[in-house]
Design a protein around this motif. Structure first.
Motif, PDB file in Angstrom:
ATOM      1  N   GLY A 298       0.809  -1.209   0.000  1.00  0.00           N
ATOM      2  CA  GLY A 298       0.000   0.000   0.000  1.00  0.00           C
ATOM      3  C   GLY A 298       0.841   1.258   0.000  1.00  0.00           C
ATOM      4  O   GLY A 298       2.075   1.213  -0.019  1.00  0.00           O
ATOM      5  N   ALA A 299       0.168   2.402   0.009  1.00  0.00           N
ATOM      6  CA  ALA A 299       0.852   3.699   0.012  1.00  0.00           C
ATOM      7  C   ALA A 299       1.300   4.078   1.417  1.00  0.00           C
ATOM      8  O   ALA A 299       0.638   3.747   2.409  1.00  0.00           O
ATOM      9  CB  ALA A 299      -0.063   4.784  -0.551  1.00  0.00           C
ATOM     10  N   LYS A 300       2.416   4.779   1.479  1.00  0.00           N
ATOM     11  CA  LYS A 300       2.958   5.287   2.741  1.00  0.00           C
ATOM     12  C   LYS A 300       3.441   6.718   2.509  1.00  0.00           C
ATOM     13  O   LYS A 300       3.724   7.126   1.386  1.00  0.00           O
ATOM     14  CB  LYS A 300       4.139   4.441   3.231  1.00  0.00           C
ATOM     15  CG  LYS A 300       3.861   2.941   3.358  1.00  0.00           C
ATOM     16  CD  LYS A 300       3.002   2.610   4.548  1.00  0.00           C
ATOM     17  CE  LYS A 300       2.824   1.099   4.691  1.00  0.00           C
ATOM     18  NZ  LYS A 300       1.919   0.758   5.819  1.00  0.00           N
ATOM     19  N   THR A 301       3.563   7.465   3.602  1.00  0.00           N
ATOM     20  CA  THR A 301       4.242   8.756   3.552  1.00  0.00           C
ATOM     21  C   THR A 301       5.379   8.719   4.564  1.00  0.00           C
ATOM     22  O   THR A 301       5.558   7.730   5.288  1.00  0.00           O
ATOM     23  CB  THR A 301       3.302   9.929   3.896  1.00  0.00           C
ATOM     24  OG1 THR A 301       3.004   9.896   5.297  1.00  0.00           O
ATOM     25  CG2 THR A 301       2.015   9.862   3.089  1.00  0.00           C
ATOM     26  N   VAL A 302       6.124   9.809   4.656  1.00  0.00           N
ATOM     27  CA  VAL A 302       7.229   9.865   5.613  1.00  0.00           C
ATOM     28  C   VAL A 302       6.732   9.680   7.045  1.00  0.00           C
ATOM     29  O   VAL A 302       7.481   9.242   7.919  1.00  0.00           O
ATOM     30  CB  VAL A 302       8.011  11.192   5.494  1.00  0.00           C
ATOM     31  CG1 VAL A 302       8.716  11.282   4.143  1.00  0.00           C
ATOM     32  CG2 VAL A 302       7.105  12.399   5.707  1.00  0.00           C
ATOM     33  N   PHE A 303       5.461  10.002   7.296  1.00  0.00           N
ATOM     34  CA  PHE A 303       4.910   9.847   8.646  1.00  0.00           C
ATOM     35  C   PHE A 303       4.805   8.377   9.064  1.00  0.00           C
ATOM     36  O   PHE A 303       4.761   8.069  10.254  1.00  0.00           O
ATOM     37  CB  PHE A 303       3.515  10.473   8.734  1.00  0.00           C
ATOM     38  CG  PHE A 303       3.481  11.951   8.464  1.00  0.00           C
ATOM     39  CD1 PHE A 303       4.460  12.801   8.956  1.00  0.00           C
ATOM     40  CD2 PHE A 303       2.454  12.499   7.714  1.00  0.00           C
ATOM     41  CE1 PHE A 303       4.418  14.160   8.718  1.00  0.00           C
ATOM     42  CE2 PHE A 303       2.401  13.866   7.465  1.00  0.00           C
ATOM     43  CZ  PHE A 303       3.379  14.702   7.961  1.00  0.00           C
ATOM     44  N   ASP A 304       4.738   7.493   8.103  1.00  0.00           N
ATOM     45  CA  ASP A 304       4.484   6.078   8.386  1.00  0.00           C
ATOM     46  C   ASP A 304       5.754   5.237   8.498  1.00  0.00           C
ATOM     47  O   ASP A 304       5.680   4.051   8.808  1.00  0.00           O
ATOM     48  CB  ASP A 304       3.615   5.471   7.271  1.00  0.00           C
ATOM     49  CG  ASP A 304       2.344   6.248   7.054  1.00  0.00           C
ATOM     50  OD1 ASP A 304       1.602   6.438   8.031  1.00  0.00           O
ATOM     51  OD2 ASP A 304       2.085   6.682   5.907  1.00  0.00           O
ATOM     52  N   ILE A 305       6.911   5.839   8.235  1.00  0.00           N
ATOM     53  CA  ILE A 305       8.168   5.087   8.155  1.00  0.00           C
ATOM     54  C   ILE A 305       9.011   5.344   9.394  1.00  0.00           C
ATOM     55  O   ILE A 305       9.349   6.482   9.703  1.00  0.00           O
ATOM     56  CB  ILE A 305       8.972   5.492   6.893  1.00  0.00           C
ATOM     57  CG1 ILE A 305       8.104   5.399   5.634  1.00  0.00           C
ATOM     58  CG2 ILE A 305      10.227   4.640   6.776  1.00  0.00           C
ATOM     59  CD1 ILE A 305       7.576   4.019   5.329  1.00  0.00           C
ATOM     60  N   ALA A 306       9.370   4.278  10.098  1.00  0.00           N
ATOM     61  CA  ALA A 306      10.240   4.414  11.273  1.00  0.00           C
ATOM     62  C   ALA A 306      11.639   4.852  10.831  1.00  0.00           C
ATOM     63  O   ALA A 306      12.148   4.371   9.809  1.00  0.00           O
ATOM     64  CB  ALA A 306      10.322   3.098  12.025  1.00  0.00           C
TER      65      ALA A 306
END
Length: 323
Positions: A298-306
Motif C-alpha cells: 500500500g501507500a505510505k508517507t514519511v509519517f508512516d516510516i520508522a
C-alpha cells in the motif's frame, strides 16, 4: 537493492549520485521517455526506454520516479505501483490525499509499497512540523523557504514574451524570521514572510518595462509578494546563477506549564536542491524495500516510516552511536 530511475532530469541525476553513495544499492538502469541513445548517465548506467519497464518486474526492487508533480506523477506513480515498489516526490500539497488514495489502491493490488511525497518539503519539513506539534500541542508552526531557486517560478518567467532566460529566488524576510524566533507568534501575511528576486536575460530589443510589469503582476506567482526584477547578461547568468541552491526553516513555538515558551527550529541550507532531494528519495527506497520484504503493501508517507528503516546500519549500531 536493485534501483531503477524513471526520468533523467535534475532530480534523476541527483538520485544517481545518491545511489552511488549507498553500498547496499545497485543502479539497474535509467528509464526515459526520450530516445535512450540521447541520454548518457554520468555513472555509465544502462539507459532504457520507459516502455521496457513492463518487462523488468523481476529486475528492480524499487523504482524511483523523478517526474513532475503537475502531470507526470499523478499518472506514473499509480501505474508503476502495480509493478514495483515505488517512490516519488509529489509536492502539490492540496492534492496529496487524492494521490495517496490512488497509489494505495494500485500498490495494494500488487502487494507493493508506494512511498509518496518524499524530499524536504514535503518530506523532512513535514516530519518536523508533526514532531513539534505532537510534543507541544497548541503551538504555532511557521515555514520559511529559501534563499533558493524556485524552478517553477523561474519557468513561469521564461514563458513571458521577450525573456531568454531567468532565475527566481525565494528569500525569507529577516524581520519576520526574527519575530518568529523570538517566540512572539506573529500573524504574518504572504508578503511579510518572503520576497522574490528575479534575474532576467532579455531578448535583444525586448521591452524590459513590459517584462517587469508582467512579472510583478503575475497572479499566484508574484502579485502577492514584494518582487524585484534585475536584468543581466547571459554571461552573468551562467557565472552567478547556474546552480540550484535552496533550503529553509521550519520553526515551531509553543508553551508548557505556566507560560514557559519553547522554540523548535529545523533548518536546511542546500547547495543543490535536486541532489539533496535525490538523497532523501534513496533513503526512503531502502525503507520501501525493507517493509515490503516484511509483508506490507500500500501507500505510505514519511509519517508512516520508522527512522531505523532509512538507515543502512543495524539496530545495534544505531542505538550505540545515534541514540
Amino acid at each position: 537493492m536493485k534501483i531503477g530511475i524513471l526520468g533523467y532530469g535534475n532530480l534523476g541525476r541527483g538520485v544517481e549520485y545518491a545511489v552511488e553513495k549507498n553500498e547496499d544499492m545497485e543502479l539497474v538502469g535509467v528509464f526515459t521517455r526520450r530516445d535512450p541513445s540521447s541520454v548518457s548517465p554520468r555513472s555509465g548506467a544502462k539507459t532504457y526506454h520507459v516502455d521496457e519497464l513492463e518487462n523488468m518486474k523481476d529486475d528492480i526492487d524499487v523504482l524511483i520516479i523523478c517526474g513532475g508533480s503537475a502531470t507526470d506523477l499523478p499518472e506514473m506513480t499509480p501505474k508503476y505501483a502495480k509493478m514495483f515498489n515505488v517512490i516519488d516526490s509529489f509536492d502539490t500539497h492540496a492534492k496529496i490525499p487524492e494521490h495517496f488514495s490512488n497509489v494505495d489502491e494500485a500498490a495494494k493490488s500488487a502487494g507493493k509499497i508506494g512511498i509518496i511525497s518524499c524530499g524536504w518539503d514535503p518530506g523532512m519539513f513535514s516530519l518536523n512540523r508533526l514532531y513539534s506539534m505532537s510534543v507541544l500541542p497548541g503551538g504555532k508552526d511557521y515555514t520559511f523557504w529559501g534563499k533558493g531557486v524556485s524552478q517553477g517560478h523561474s519557468d513561469a518567467i521564461r514563458r513571458i514574451e521577450g525573456v531568454k532566460d531567468a532565475r527566481q529566488y525565494t528569500v525569507p524576510v529577516p524581520a519576520a524570521l526574527d519575530a518568529v524566533r523570538s517566540g512572539k507568534n506573529p500573524e504574518l501575511t504572504t508578503r511579510q514572510k518572503h520576497t522574490r528576486e528575479c534575474f532576467v536575460v532579455a531578448e535583444d530589443g525586448a521591452d524590459k518595462e513590459a517584462i517587469t510589469k508582467a512579472i510583478v503582476t503575475m497572479p499566484n506567482y508574484f502579485a502577492d509578494y514584494d518582487t524585484t526584477v534585475t536584468f543581466i547578461t547571459e554571461e552573468e547568468m551562467k557565472r552567478d546563477h547556474s546552480g540550484l541552491p535552496h533550503g529553509g526553516s521550519v520553526i515551531y513555538t509553543g508553551e508548557t506549564g505556566e507560560g514557559n515558551k519553547h522554540v523548535i527550529e529545523y533548518k536546511l541550507d542546500l547547495d543543490s536542491n535536486p541532489e539533496f532531494t535525490g538523497s532523501v528519495l534513496a533513503a526512503y527506497a531502502r525503507a520501501a524495500y525493507r517493509i515490503n520484504q516484511a509483508g506490507e503493501s500500500g501507500a505510505k508517507t514519511v509519517f508512516d516510516i520508522a527512522p531505523a528503516q532509512l538507515s543502512p546500519l543495524s539496530g545495534d549500531d544505531i542505538r550505540a552511536h545515534y541514540l
